[in-house]
Design an enzyme around this catalytic site. Structure first.
Site, short mmCIF file in Angstrom:
data_model
loop_
_atom_site.label_atom_id
_atom_site.label_comp_id
_atom_site.label_asym_id
_atom_site.label_seq_id
_atom_site.Cartn_x
_atom_site.Cartn_y
_atom_site.Cartn_z
N SER A 147 0.82 -1.20 0.00
CA SER A 147 0.00 0.00 0.00
C SER A 147 0.87 1.27 0.00
O SER A 147 1.61 1.50 -0.94
CB SER A 147 -0.96 -0.03 1.20
OG SER A 147 -1.94 0.97 1.09
N ASP A 240 -10.27 -3.13 -4.95
CA ASP A 240 -9.39 -2.17 -4.31
C ASP A 240 -9.34 -0.91 -5.16
O ASP A 240 -9.06 -1.00 -6.36
CB ASP A 240 -7.98 -2.77 -4.16
CG ASP A 240 -7.00 -1.87 -3.45
OD1 ASP A 240 -7.38 -0.76 -3.02
OD2 ASP A 240 -5.83 -2.27 -3.33
N HIS A 270 -8.38 -4.78 -0.53
CA HIS A 270 -7.16 -4.16 -0.03
C HIS A 270 -6.87 -4.63 1.39
O HIS A 270 -7.70 -4.49 2.29
CB HIS A 270 -7.30 -2.64 -0.05
CG HIS A 270 -6.03 -1.91 0.26
ND1 HIS A 270 -5.10 -1.62 -0.72
CD2 HIS A 270 -5.52 -1.41 1.41
CE1 HIS A 270 -4.09 -0.98 -0.18
NE2 HIS A 270 -4.31 -0.85 1.12
#
Length: 298
Positions: A147, A240, A270
């Protein structure tokens, strides 16, 4: 959605980065509630990397390691610590056979861009200069993250290329947030997906960028030229908001002559890899170790 993952969605707390301290408390409590990672076969050591300011790292060293991975945690640049990341870092060290150097970079909004990138890049430079002490090869250093951490990994590759910095063998970019403009199909349509929503992204970017305009080092999708970057493993989750910018980054790397493995994991969202009881999560985690082992052994 993968049925094993879908069963957990109602149990997930909402992520509200507008209150960083409250969000950090929730994140810390979730991590602490998980079983301690298996570190048998690993030497685990906390160190301080000299920089301005100094950077805390946690080193996970398997036996007979040759390469190293500079690993940056996720959390929208706002949450995450060495303790919350130990579940990922220990697993990656065990499965890749590489020394994993987990970085406690400075968090926003207290420390906006480029603080986190400066910290991560300082650790990269230190790992290259101290490879013999770490028992690794200075030419076998990868960077990776999840991320926001994957954003930092991609930005480190750009910065090292542009500044003729330490050589990076490989980049691992997992569910990365790479573009501040929020104009991809997934960013516009996945507004209320688990963990990562359009509002969460916007708040994280606002914290990270502060009053600065986005540059390629803050949002690597803005880079005009991706040639000369290290080979990459790019992984995306189906549900996501970050999905399409990861896919576009992989395609642009390929078009720039960079070798890429792109893996789009169907049925995932995610951060769902943290639900390690799910079969797909086990396969995702195993793949991270496999690609790093292969890249650093080549």
């Amino acid at each position: 959605m993968d049925p094993e993952l879908e069963a957990f969605v109602p149990l997930l707390p909402s992520a509200d980065l507008s209150d960083p301290e409250a969000c950090r408390k929730i994140y810390d409590e979730l991590a602490a509630a998980r079983p301690a990672p298996d570190t048998s076969g690993l030497e685990v050591q906390d160190r301080t990397v000299p920089a301005e300011p100094d950077v805390a790292v946690r080193i996970y060293r398997p036996a007979q390691a040759r390469g190293a991975v500079i690993w940056m945690h996720g959390g929208g640049w706002t949450v995450g610590t060495l303790d919350t990341e130990e579940h990922w870092a220990a697993r990656i060290a065990a499965t890749s056979g590489a020394v994993v150097i987990s970085v406690a970079y400075r968090l926003s909004p207290e420390n906006p861009f480029p603080a986190a990138l400066d910290d991560a890049y300082a650790v990269l430079t230190w790992a290259h200069e101290h490879a013999a002490e770490l028992g690794t090869d200075p030419d076998r250093i990868a960077v990776g993250g999840h991320s926001a951490g994957a954003n930092l990994a991609a930005a480190m590759c750009l910065r090292s290329r542009d500044q003729q910095g330490p050589p990076i063998r490989f980049q691992l970019v997992n569910e990365a947030i790479l573009d501040d403009r929020q104009q991809t199909w997934s960013a516009r349509h996945f507004t209320e997906t688990p963990w990562n929503t359009r509002d969460v992204r916007a708040t994280a970017l606002r914290h990270y960028l502060g009053s600065r305009p986005a540059t390629p080092y803050a949002a690597p999708a803005r880079a005009d030229d991706l040639s000369g970057l290290p080979p990459a493993y790019v992984a995306t989750a189906e549900f996501d908001p970050n999905r399409d910018e990861g896919i576009e980054y992989a395609l642009r790397l390929l078009q720039a002559g960079v070798s890429v493995e792109l893996h789009q994991w169907p049925g995932t969202f995610h951060g769902s890899m943290a639900i390690q009881s799910a079969d797909v999560s086990q396969r995702q985690l195993a793949r991270l170790g496999e690609v790093l082992r292969r890249a650093l052994a080549a």
